[in-house]
Design a protein around this motif. Structure first.
Motif, PDB file in Angstrom:
ATOM      1  N   ALA A   1      -8.358  80.306  69.457  1.00 41.05           N
ATOM      2  CA  ALA A   1      -9.054  81.594  69.437  1.00 41.05           C
ATOM      3  C   ALA A   1      -9.939  81.738  70.668  1.00 41.05           C
ATOM      4  O   ALA A   1      -9.988  82.782  71.312  1.00 41.05           O
ATOM      5  CB  ALA A   1      -9.886  81.726  68.168  1.00 41.05           C
ATOM      6  N   GLN A   2     -10.606  80.630  71.001  1.00 37.11           N
ATOM      7  CA  GLN A   2     -11.482  80.670  72.172  1.00 37.11           C
ATOM      8  C   GLN A   2     -10.673  80.895  73.436  1.00 37.11           C
ATOM      9  O   GLN A   2     -11.070  81.650  74.303  1.00 37.11           O
ATOM     10  CB  GLN A   2     -12.251  79.349  72.296  1.00 37.11           C
ATOM     11  N   GLN A   3      -9.510  80.215  73.446  1.00 38.55           N
ATOM     12  CA  GLN A   3      -8.666  80.352  74.638  1.00 38.55           C
ATOM     13  C   GLN A   3      -8.164  81.782  74.755  1.00 38.55           C
ATOM     14  O   GLN A   3      -8.157  82.372  75.834  1.00 38.55           O
ATOM     15  CB  GLN A   3      -7.503  79.369  74.551  1.00 38.55           C
ATOM     16  N   ILE A   4      -7.732  82.323  73.598  1.00 36.84           N
ATOM     17  CA  ILE A   4      -7.212  83.699  73.615  1.00 36.84           C
ATOM     18  C   ILE A   4      -8.330  84.671  74.016  1.00 36.84           C
ATOM     19  O   ILE A   4      -8.130  85.582  74.801  1.00 36.84           O
ATOM     20  CB  ILE A   4      -6.631  84.069  72.235  1.00 36.84           C
ATOM     21  N   ALA A   5      -9.501  84.435  73.451  1.00 35.72           N
ATOM     22  CA  ALA A   5     -10.615  85.356  73.724  1.00 35.72           C
ATOM     23  C   ALA A   5     -11.329  85.016  75.020  1.00 35.72           C
ATOM     24  O   ALA A   5     -12.271  85.688  75.413  1.00 35.72           O
ATOM     25  CB  ALA A   5     -11.611  85.299  72.578  1.00 35.72           C
ATOM     26  N   HIS A   6     -10.829  83.967  75.708  1.00 37.52           N
ATOM     27  CA  HIS A   6     -11.506  83.482  76.913  1.00 37.52           C
ATOM     28  C   HIS A   6     -12.990  83.262  76.622  1.00 37.52           C
ATOM     29  O   HIS A   6     -13.867  83.706  77.356  1.00 37.52           O
ATOM     30  CB  HIS A   6     -11.352  84.466  78.074  1.00 37.52           C
ATOM     31  N   LEU A   7     -13.222  82.636  75.507  1.00 34.52           N
ATOM     32  CA  LEU A   7     -14.596  82.417  75.071  1.00 34.52           C
ATOM     33  C   LEU A   7     -14.866  80.914  75.061  1.00 34.52           C
ATOM     34  O   LEU A   7     -14.243  80.160  74.312  1.00 34.52           O
ATOM     35  CB  LEU A   7     -14.781  82.983  73.661  1.00 34.52           C
ATOM     36  N   GLY A   8     -15.764  80.514  75.906  1.00 35.83           N
ATOM     37  CA  GLY A   8     -16.122  79.112  75.947  1.00 35.83           C
ATOM     38  C   GLY A   8     -17.495  78.922  75.318  1.00 35.83           C
ATOM     39  O   GLY A   8     -18.272  79.868  75.222  1.00 35.83           O
ATOM     40  N   SER A   9     -17.766  77.702  74.838  1.00 26.29           N
ATOM     41  CA  SER A   9     -19.087  77.472  74.263  1.00 26.29           C
ATOM     42  C   SER A   9     -19.732  76.273  74.956  1.00 26.29           C
ATOM     43  O   SER A   9     -19.035  75.443  75.547  1.00 26.29           O
ATOM     44  CB  SER A   9     -18.958  77.214  72.767  1.00 26.29           C
ATOM     45  N   PHE A  10     -21.012  76.251  74.877  1.00 26.12           N
ATOM     46  CA  PHE A  10     -21.722  75.156  75.535  1.00 26.12           C
ATOM     47  C   PHE A  10     -22.962  74.789  74.727  1.00 26.12           C
ATOM     48  O   PHE A  10     -23.460  75.582  73.916  1.00 26.12           O
ATOM     49  CB  PHE A  10     -22.132  75.549  76.965  1.00 26.12           C
ATOM     50  N   GLU A  11     -23.423  73.594  74.966  1.00 29.10           N
ATOM     51  CA  GLU A  11     -24.682  73.172  74.365  1.00 29.10           C
ATOM     52  C   GLU A  11     -25.402  72.340  75.406  1.00 29.10           C
ATOM     53  O   GLU A  11     -24.847  71.367  75.941  1.00 29.10           O
ATOM     54  CB  GLU A  11     -24.425  72.350  73.095  1.00 29.10           C
ATOM     55  N   TRP A  12     -26.581  72.756  75.680  1.00 28.66           N
ATOM     56  CA  TRP A  12     -27.366  72.084  76.727  1.00 28.66           C
ATOM     57  C   TRP A  12     -28.553  71.405  76.035  1.00 28.66           C
ATOM     58  O   TRP A  12     -29.450  72.077  75.520  1.00 28.66           O
ATOM     59  CB  TRP A  12     -27.819  73.128  77.751  1.00 28.66           C
ATOM     60  N   ASP A  13     -28.500  70.100  76.010  1.00 28.30           N
ATOM     61  CA  ASP A  13     -29.590  69.337  75.406  1.00 28.30           C
ATOM     62  C   ASP A  13     -30.702  69.219  76.448  1.00 28.30           C
ATOM     63  O   ASP A  13     -30.555  68.546  77.471  1.00 28.30           O
ATOM     64  CB  ASP A  13     -29.078  67.944  74.999  1.00 28.30           C
ATOM     65  N   LEU A  14     -31.805  69.903  76.133  1.00 31.95           N
ATOM     66  CA  LEU A  14     -32.869  69.974  77.133  1.00 31.95           C
ATOM     67  C   LEU A  14     -33.662  68.676  77.225  1.00 31.95           C
ATOM     68  O   LEU A  14     -34.324  68.417  78.228  1.00 31.95           O
ATOM     69  CB  LEU A  14     -33.824  71.138  76.793  1.00 31.95           C
ATOM     70  N   ARG A  15     -33.571  67.880  76.165  1.00 34.13           N
ATOM     71  CA  ARG A  15     -34.385  66.653  76.165  1.00 34.13           C
ATOM     72  C   ARG A  15     -33.826  65.645  77.152  1.00 34.13           C
ATOM     73  O   ARG A  15     -34.560  64.989  77.874  1.00 34.13           O
ATOM     74  CB  ARG A  15     -34.448  66.048  74.760  1.00 34.13           C
ATOM     75  N   ASN A  16     -32.518  65.521  77.165  1.00 32.99           N
ATOM     76  CA  ASN A  16     -31.955  64.543  78.115  1.00 32.99           C
ATOM     77  C   ASN A  16     -31.104  65.222  79.198  1.00 32.99           C
ATOM     78  O   ASN A  16     -30.378  64.551  79.934  1.00 32.99           O
ATOM     79  CB  ASN A  16     -31.133  63.479  77.376  1.00 32.99           C
ATOM     80  N   ASN A  17     -31.198  66.563  79.222  1.00 30.74           N
ATOM     81  CA  ASN A  17     -30.501  67.359  80.249  1.00 30.74           C
ATOM     82  C   ASN A  17     -29.005  67.036  80.315  1.00 30.74           C
ATOM     83  O   ASN A  17     -28.449  66.771  81.380  1.00 30.74           O
ATOM     84  CB  ASN A  17     -31.153  67.143  81.620  1.00 30.74           C
ATOM     85  N   THR A  18     -28.373  67.016  79.161  1.00 31.12           N
ATOM     86  CA  THR A  18     -26.918  66.813  79.125  1.00 31.12           C
ATOM     87  C   THR A  18     -26.272  68.067  78.589  1.00 31.12           C
ATOM     88  O   THR A  18     -26.868  68.824  77.819  1.00 31.12           O
ATOM     89  CB  THR A  18     -26.534  65.628  78.224  1.00 31.12           C
ATOM     90  N   LEU A  19     -25.053  68.250  79.020  1.00 35.12           N
ATOM     91  CA  LEU A  19     -24.329  69.481  78.641  1.00 35.12           C
ATOM     92  C   LEU A  19     -23.034  69.143  77.929  1.00 35.12           C
ATOM     93  O   LEU A  19     -22.362  68.158  78.263  1.00 35.12           O
ATOM     94  CB  LEU A  19     -23.979  70.290  79.898  1.00 35.12           C
ATOM     95  N   GLN A  20     -22.717  69.916  76.944  1.00 38.04           N
ATOM     96  CA  GLN A  20     -21.414  69.816  76.273  1.00 38.04           C
ATOM     97  C   GLN A  20     -20.699  71.134  76.518  1.00 38.04           C
ATOM     98  O   GLN A  20     -21.266  72.201  76.266  1.00 38.04           O
ATOM     99  CB  GLN A  20     -21.589  69.646  74.747  1.00 38.04           C
ATOM    100  N   TRP A  21     -19.480  71.061  77.004  1.00 35.94           N
ATOM    101  CA  TRP A  21     -18.686  72.284  77.221  1.00 35.94           C
ATOM    102  C   TRP A  21     -17.450  72.215  76.355  1.00 35.94           C
ATOM    103  O   TRP A  21     -16.822  71.144  76.223  1.00 35.94           O
ATOM    104  CB  TRP A  21     -18.226  72.391  78.683  1.00 35.94           C
TER     105      TRP A  21
END
Ligand SMILES: Nc1nc2c(ncn2[C@@H]2O[C@H](COP(=O)(O)O[C@H]3[C@@H](O)[C@H](n4cnc5c(=O)[nH]c(N)nc54)O[C@@H]3COP(=O)(O)O)[C@@H](O)[C@H]2O)c(=O)[nH]1
Length: 949
Positions: free
Chosen positions: A269-289
């Motif tokens: 669904a994300q691919q079809i909708a070209h919708l990506g999600s992310f989570e940016w952990d501000l405590r250790n400055n890491t990102l999940q894509w």
């Protein structure tokens, strides 16, 4: 069959038995129930098909299937060990019992058991071979095999039970107990299989013990029954645990599958909708894509570790500040944010993203993470842009109508309303055809229009439509069918312009291009088209047509004296009169200036008759124009010269015909104006020669084709007084051309002035050359001056300039003027002559005697010489009248104190007559023909001047 409470609660299953006892207080009844309902072989064999409809004990079909799919392989896997165990126990038992029993009984039993075990072995082999074993079927088969085995073991108690030896009886009971204990572990996965085995096995033993009848045997039977009861209880618990375990695993698998497929679906669904999600952990400055987030950055999923730098590297440089600022603000304010920005992919292409995020806080309100989505909105933006452009385009100056497939109007734009007067509400729902209708087109036109639209998908053309107020208007219409992706027409679009103004402009342009704005007559171009048409198709076979070339006489004078506006009034009136003189099929056109051309068609087949008809029309026109005109209160009389050329089908070209009519008109002019002339081929030939010469003459001076010839002028004593300069044209093709052939033409076309000054200048240069030589310094040179040149405003100044520039003695220059020149404008002539006379220039009156030759005008002119025309000299001594004329001329000259010269003296007799009559100055072939300079100077040398007394 039941399952444990916790499990049942969790999974919606019930632990209640399939057939619960009706009354728990009655133990014998319960026992009977158990025996009859729970442990009945029939019940065992059919249990797997039974659907428990008790609401609290519902197991889903999927769970049952999952259970079966787990049970069956376990059961079949136990067969080899079970068979081995069965065989060993049977053999040991048979060995022990053979000590006290007949071999035949043991053999029978072993055979029965062997058949049962063989049946199980074969079943296992077939199960293993089955590609997709159907669990229910194979479970039923398994249970049947276990029942058979159980029966076989039950028979063991009957057939191998030693009546008198207790130890052997105990051994049998021991063996059977061990067997069933083993079965309890291997078959507890399916209680029915277990019971199918244990019940017949133990019932055989119990029955045999009970039938022995001793207290010991009855006690043993009771013990076996207790054993059966307890093993069943244990088996039930084991079975429930196994089932729960299987179902738990199944539920776990299902959950895992569901989760996995849900994840997969979300990714898709994300691919079809070209919708990506992310989570940016501000405590250790890491990102999940998410995978799609990587793709939105133009990167393969998880090709690298997402980071803030990677995120910013993807942002378009012009948008970086905006992105950083927005996210920074959101982080500080803990607010959600939405922002659009561009992302530049590694290949350089740009995409538009919508970035949404929200800040996650901990229990005390510290921002700990930012979660959000990024969506590629490039296509959406493009679509929005396209829609915006389409909306603007829709509101263009062009009328636009959109219809459904029934051609009923769905939508119109403002220009439509502006052009037609119909509002959107009035138009919508009405058929487009009704709008396009007008009385200008017949039904065939509309039928073809719709047919073309249906067949070809479009129609373009001009159409007359009607406005709301009933006014018809011309429109440039474009009809197009709109097709969906499947090729089926979904709409029709009509776009149109009101071309009323264009039509008016086109008509105006047409008028300007094809009509004379002053007289509104067809102009030259249209006349040529009409003439072309008349030549090619307008005339019936053998029919004649006529072209009348009409030129007003002395129109220039009217223009010059009364002004152009009066000239214009005359032209307009003449155009009207001419039109009244011709038929409807005939054409009156204006060529320009005072020239008109009339095309007459449908004249007679007979040439003479056609000539008469054309002449009749020409006379009518001439007469009409001869009638007085009233131009702003003043009467004006006009006349025309008309040239006519007849023609027949395609006989001549347009240009030829026009030339013929023009030639005829020219003839008419020469014949004294107000005249009609038909084209005459002889005149035409002369005209053609004239036209050719005219063209050549225009370049002759430039090409240095002119030269001067010199003819001696002498006294009776032989003293050469000078010469007459006579012009010669050396034509590159025709050779030397005499002046009589080209001088009149140069006068007509106005070239004479230019050539005249060339002659005068050349003669003066020669005079100067002679003046510089003592032997020729006395020579005079006569030069002819044409009337047109003489009457030029600047004539005196130009002659003066030539005299000054060449540095001659003006008294050596003698200008020959003709009588007609002198008489044309006496006052002007006298003034000019006097001015030149003051410079010393001499004058001779040429061709004297052929004109007016009046003493009165001669006395007014500052002449030096009279030149007797050669026509009189020619007949001297032969014609008395000419003798008298010559004598008179000589007398006049003497009276006036003028010198007299005779030209055309060819004979000694003529010279003698002249001398006898006191004329001592001669020019003629007797003394020398006009010759080139070198010859003239050679003649001078041969004839030394004789000194005058
Ligand atoms: N405006 C200009 N007119 C010019 C010029 N050059 C010549 N003309 C005029 O052309 C006419 C013909 O001239 P042309 O053919 O040269 O004839 C001249 C003589 O050749 C001819 N002539 C002289 N003697 C005799 C003779 O014994 N017999 C005979 N048959 N012809 C003779 O007469 C012509 C000279 O005539 P005129 O000028 O009248 O003295 C002629 O009218 C020239 O005027 C020019 O430059 N400008």
């Amino acid at each position: 069959m039941g399952v444990s409470r916790p499990f049942a609660g969790k999974y919606g299953l019930s632990s209640a038995p399939l057939f619960p006892p009706q009354n728990h207080s009655l133990l014998p009844q319960t026992l009977i129930n158990r025996l009859l309902f729970r442990y009945a072989p029939f019940r065992l064999l059919t249990a797997c098909r039974t659907v428990n409809t008790h609401p609290k004990n519902v197991r889903t079909t999927a769970e049952t299937a999952a259970l079966r799919s787990q049970q069956v392989p376990i059961l079949y896997a136990s067969i080899p060990v079970s068979l081995l165990g069965n065989a060993l126990i049977a053999l040991i038992l048979a060995g022990i019992q053979s000590q006290v029993l007949a071999a035949s009984a043991l053999l029978i039993w072993l055979t029965v058991l062997g058949v049962a075990l063989a049946f199980r072995w074969l079943l296992l082999l077939r199960y293993r071979k089955a590609s997709q074993p159907e669990p229910d079927l194979w479970l039923r088969r398994f249970r049947l095999s276990m029942l058979a085995t159980g029966v076989a073991w039950g028979l063991a108690s009957i057939l191998t039970f030693p009546v008198n030896t207790l130890p052997h009886q105990a051994f049998l009971a021991f063996a059977i107990a061990g067997l069933t204990a083993g079965a309890n572990t291997t078959l507890s996965v399916d209680r029915q299989s277990l019971l199918a085995f244990t019940l017949p096995t133990l019932i055989g033993l119990i029955t045999r013990l009970l039938t022995a009848g001793t207290t010991m045997h009855i006690a043993m039977a009771a013990m076996v029954m207790l054993y059966l009861l307890f093993t069943d209880m244990i088996a039930r618990r084991t079975h429930a645990a196994i089932v729960e375990n299987i179902l738990l695993r199944h539920a776990g698998t299902l959950r895992e599958q569901a989760l996995r497929s849900s994840m997969e679906r979300m990714k898709q669904a994300q691919q079809i909708a070209h919708l990506g999600s992310f989570e940016w952990d501000l405590r250790n400055n890491t990102l999940q894509w998410s995978d799609e987030h990587f793709r939105l950055w133009g990167l393969p999923p998880h090709s690298t570790t997402p980071s803030q730098a990677l995120f910013l590297r993807g942002i378009h440089p012009d948008d970086t500040d905006k992105v950083a600022q927005t996210i920074g603000n959101a982080r500080r304010s803990r607010q959600r944010y939405t922002l659009n920005h561009r992302v530049v992919w590694p290949d350089g292409s740009e995409r538009y993203m919508q970035n949404r995020g929200e800040v996650v806080t901990d229990t005390v309100g510290n921002a700990v993470a930012i979660k959000g989505t990024v969506q590629d909105i490039t296509e959406r933006r493009q679509t929005e842009e396209d829609l915006r452009i389409a909306a603007i385009a829709f509101e263009s100056l062009e009328g636009i109508v959109i219809t459904d497939t029934q051609k009923l109007i769905l939508k119109v734009n403002r220009a439509f309303t502006h052009i037609t007067g119909y509002s959107s509400a009035e138009a919508i729902g009405n058929p487009l055809g009704a709008l396009l209708k007008s009385s200008y087109h017949d039904s065939d036109f509309y039928r073809q229009l719709w047919q073309t639209l249906d067949n070809e998908g479009s129609w373009q053309g001009e159409i007359w439509s009607s406005r709301k107020n009933g006014e018809a208007f011309p429109a440039a219409l474009n009809l197009t069918s709109v097709t969906a992706k499947d090729g089926v027409t979904s709409h029709y679009v009509a776009t149109f312009f009101d071309i009323t103004e264009q039509k008016k402009s086109a008509a105006l342009i047409h008028n300007l291009a094809f009509y004379d704005p002053l007289t509104e007559l067809p102009n030259r171009r249209q006349m040529q088209d009409k003439l072309q048409f008349a030549l090619l198709a307008g005339l019936k076979h053998h029919q004649h047509g006529a072209l009348l070339f009409i030129d007003l006489d002395k129109f220039k004078e009217l223009n010059d004296t009364k002004g152009h506006h009066i000239g214009d009034l005359l032209l307009v009136e003449i155009a009207k009169r001419m039109k009244r003189c011709v038929g409807n099929d005939d054409t009156v056109s204006r060529q320009g200036g005072d020239e008109f051309v009339v095309i007459l068609t449908h004249l007679s087949d007979d040439f003479d008759e056609a000539t008469a008809q054309a002449e009749q029309v020409a006379e009518k026109i001439r007469d009409a124009i001869n009638q007085p005109f009233n131009l702003q209160g003043q009467d004006h009389y006009s006349s025309t010269s008309i040239g006519i050329s007849l023609f027949r089908h395609n006989e001549f070209s347009v240009d030829e015909l026009l030339l013929r009519a023009d030639t005829a008109m020219y003839q008419a002019k020469r014949c004294g104006r107000n005249t009609i002339r038909f084209f005459d081929p002889t005149t035409h030939a002369a005209m053609e020669v004239r036209i050719g010469l005219e063209a050549d003459l225009r370049t002759a001076l430039l090409n240095n084709e002119f030269s001067l010839y010199y003819q001696i002028q002498t006294l009776d004593s032989g003293y050469i007084t000078g010469a007459e300069a006579l012009l010669r044209w050396h034509h590159p093709e025709q050779g030397l051309i005499a002046p009589v052939k080209f001088i009149p033409l140069t006068e007509e076309i106005g070239l004479i002035t230019e050539i005249g000054y060339w002659t005068l200048e050349t003669a003066c240069i020669q005079l100067k050359a002679w003046a510089d030589n003592p032997a020729t310094a006395h020579l005079q040179l006569s030069v002819n001056v044409s009337p047109r040149q003489f009457h030029q405003d600047q004539f005196v100044e130009k002659v003066s300039a030539i005299i000054t520039n060449t540095g001659i003695d003006a008294s050596k220059l003698k200008l020959e003027l003709t009588e007609s020149l002198v008489l044309d404008d006496m006052n002007d002539t006298i003034k000019k002559m006097n001015r030149l006379k003051k410079m010393g220039v001499q004058f001779s009156l040429d061709d004297f005697g052929t004109g007016y030759s009046s003493l009165s005008y001669l006395t007014q002119l500052p002449l030096d010489q009279l030149k007797i025309d050669k026509s009189f000299v020619h007949n001297l001594t032969l014609k008395n009248a000419d003798n008298v004329i010559v004598q008179t001329i000589i007398g006049m000259a003497i009276t006036l104190g003028l010198d007299v010269i005779a030209e055309g003296v060819e004979t000694a007799e003529q010279a003698a007559f002249l001398k006898a009559n006191y004329c001592y100055h001669y020019q003629g072939y007797l003394f020398g023909k006009p010759v080139p300079l070198a010859e003239f100077e050679a003649a001078l040398a041969d004839m030394p001047p004789i000194k005058q007394d």
